[in-house]
Write an enzyme that holds these catalytic residues in place. Structure first.
Site, PDB file in Angstrom:
ATOM      1  N   GLY A 177       0.815  -1.213   0.000  1.00 46.73           N
ATOM      2  CA  GLY A 177       0.000   0.000   0.000  1.00 46.73           C
ATOM      3  C   GLY A 177       0.846   1.259   0.000  1.00 46.73           C
ATOM      4  N   ASP A 181       1.408   7.987   5.937  1.00 44.55           N
ATOM      5  CA  ASP A 181       1.025   8.056   7.353  1.00 44.55           C
ATOM      6  C   ASP A 181       0.076   6.906   7.688  1.00 44.55           C
ATOM      7  OD1 ASP A 181       0.425   8.665   9.918  1.00 44.55           O
ATOM      8  OD2 ASP A 181      -0.351  10.677   9.543  1.00 44.55           O
ATOM      9  N   LEU A 203       3.879  -9.526   7.091  1.00 44.60           N
ATOM     10  CA  LEU A 203       5.229 -10.051   7.283  1.00 44.60           C
ATOM     11  C   LEU A 203       5.357 -10.594   8.707  1.00 44.60           C
ATOM     12  CD1 LEU A 203       7.326  -7.221   5.580  1.00 44.60           C
ATOM     13  CD2 LEU A 203       6.635  -9.407   4.596  1.00 44.60           C
ATOM     14  N   VAL A 219       5.003   0.028  11.859  1.00 43.17           N
ATOM     15  CA  VAL A 219       4.708   0.538  10.528  1.00 43.17           C
ATOM     16  C   VAL A 219       6.004   0.674   9.734  1.00 43.17           C
ATOM     17  CG1 VAL A 219       3.798   2.488   9.230  1.00 43.17           C
ATOM     18  CG2 VAL A 219       2.658   1.754  11.321  1.00 43.17           C
ATOM     19  N   LEU A 220       6.036   0.065   8.548  1.00 44.15           N
ATOM     20  CA  LEU A 220       7.228   0.098   7.704  1.00 44.15           C
ATOM     21  C   LEU A 220       6.952   0.937   6.459  1.00 44.15           C
ATOM     22  CD1 LEU A 220       8.232  -3.679   7.825  1.00 44.15           C
ATOM     23  CD2 LEU A 220       8.902  -1.856   9.394  1.00 44.15           C
TER      24      LEU A 220
END
Length: 300
Positions: A177, A181, A203, A219-220
């Site tokens: 995606g 933010d 993952l 969050v990556l």
């Protein structure tokens, strides 16, 4: 007045001498170059032409092999259909992340075909400045990914999925995606995938590592997810892929029970999506933390 005239005359003479000296040195350089050109033998000229031809052939072969490697790997889609949720800074940040991802792909020994889909005008304009028409194995599309990639099984990678991926499948196209933010738009990618009846997976971050740093969010960025996929494809374990990709500020600590999961890379070939009760509990805890942060922001 006389002193001033004398000073100006001296300056002029000095300037003329400097000019004459520069011209003399340039003549000597030109004469040496001409002499070297006359002395160069036909054999030397042939060697230079041969070396140039070999370099060109080598580059063509490397390019050919690059595309062969891409054809033999999974595909990756970056879904940019969330442009309406981004500020101008967010759009620029996403563009940078896509550029970083391309750089990783170009250097990888296991590159893949990369598709940037669902582009709106703002993101398209930002990417156009980087001359993406010259990018290898990467194409930009305004259309949604369903219209572009039809020869692979689609799997949307989202941290909100109840399924944990254990290995990668070359018959799949993994969707990342294009959201900057994610804390503000938590759940958007998962809801989109469910609405489109696309399989989801996340993952195995929680099974392999724990983040203790000042920035320990799960969050990556787009380029981090992309790089982790390619690192795993190159033969690294999931843990090694996370360690070598995530920035130092996250202070990654390896979990002892990650060894079994990492061994799955020895015979990768299935998506290995698995329901995990522990993952669901941790997701609920993270959701509660996010809600507390949002409430705190509202109170401020």
């Amino acid at each position: 007045m006389l002193c001033f005239v004398l000073q100006e005359a001296k300056k002029k003479i000095k300037k003329e001498k400097k000019k004459i000296e520069q011209e003399r040195r340039q003549r000597e350089i030109d004469e040496k170059k001409a002499q070297q050109g006359d002395d160069a033998s036909p054999v030397q000229h042939f060697d230079l032409e041969k070396a140039a031809a070999e370099r060109k052939a080598r580059k063509l072969e490397e390019k050919k092999q690059f595309f062969v490697n891409c054809d033999n790997n999974f595909k990756v889609i970056i879904d940019c259909a969330f442009e309406h949720e981004h500020s101008d800074n967010g759009t620029r940040s996403l563009t940078q992340q896509i550029m970083y991802a391309y750089g990783v792909n170009k250097r990888s020994t296991k590159p893949c075909h990369m598709y940037v889909t669902g582009l709106g005008d703002a993101t398209w304009d930002q990417l156009s400045k980087t001359h993406p028409e010259n990018w290898q194995a990467t194409t930009l599309h305004r259309e949604p990914y369903q219209d572009i990639v039809q020869d692979k099984k689609l799997v949307y990678l989202t941290a909100d999925s109840p399924n944990t991926i254990t290995s990668l499948d070359t018959n799949c196209a993994y969707i990342i995606g294009g959201i900057v933010d994610r804390n503000r738009l938590k759940g958007n990618t998962y809801e989109k995938a469910v609405a489109e009846n696309i399989e989801t997976a996340k993952l195995p971050l929680d099974q392999c590592i724990k983040m203790l740093g000042t920035n320990k969010t799960k969050v990556l960025t787009v380029n981090h997810v992309f790089e982790i996929l390619l690192k795993y494809a190159e033969g690294e374990s999931w843990t090694e892929s996370f360690q070598s990709t995530l920035p130092g500020r996250k202070d990654v600590v390896v979990l002892q029970h990650s060894e079994k999961l990492n061994n799955d890379n020895e015979d990768a070939g299935t998506t290995g999506a698995v329901d995990n009760e522990k993952d669901n509990n941790e997701d609920n805890e993270e959701k509660e933390e996010m809600e507390e942060e949002d409430n705190a922001k509202e109170n401020d």
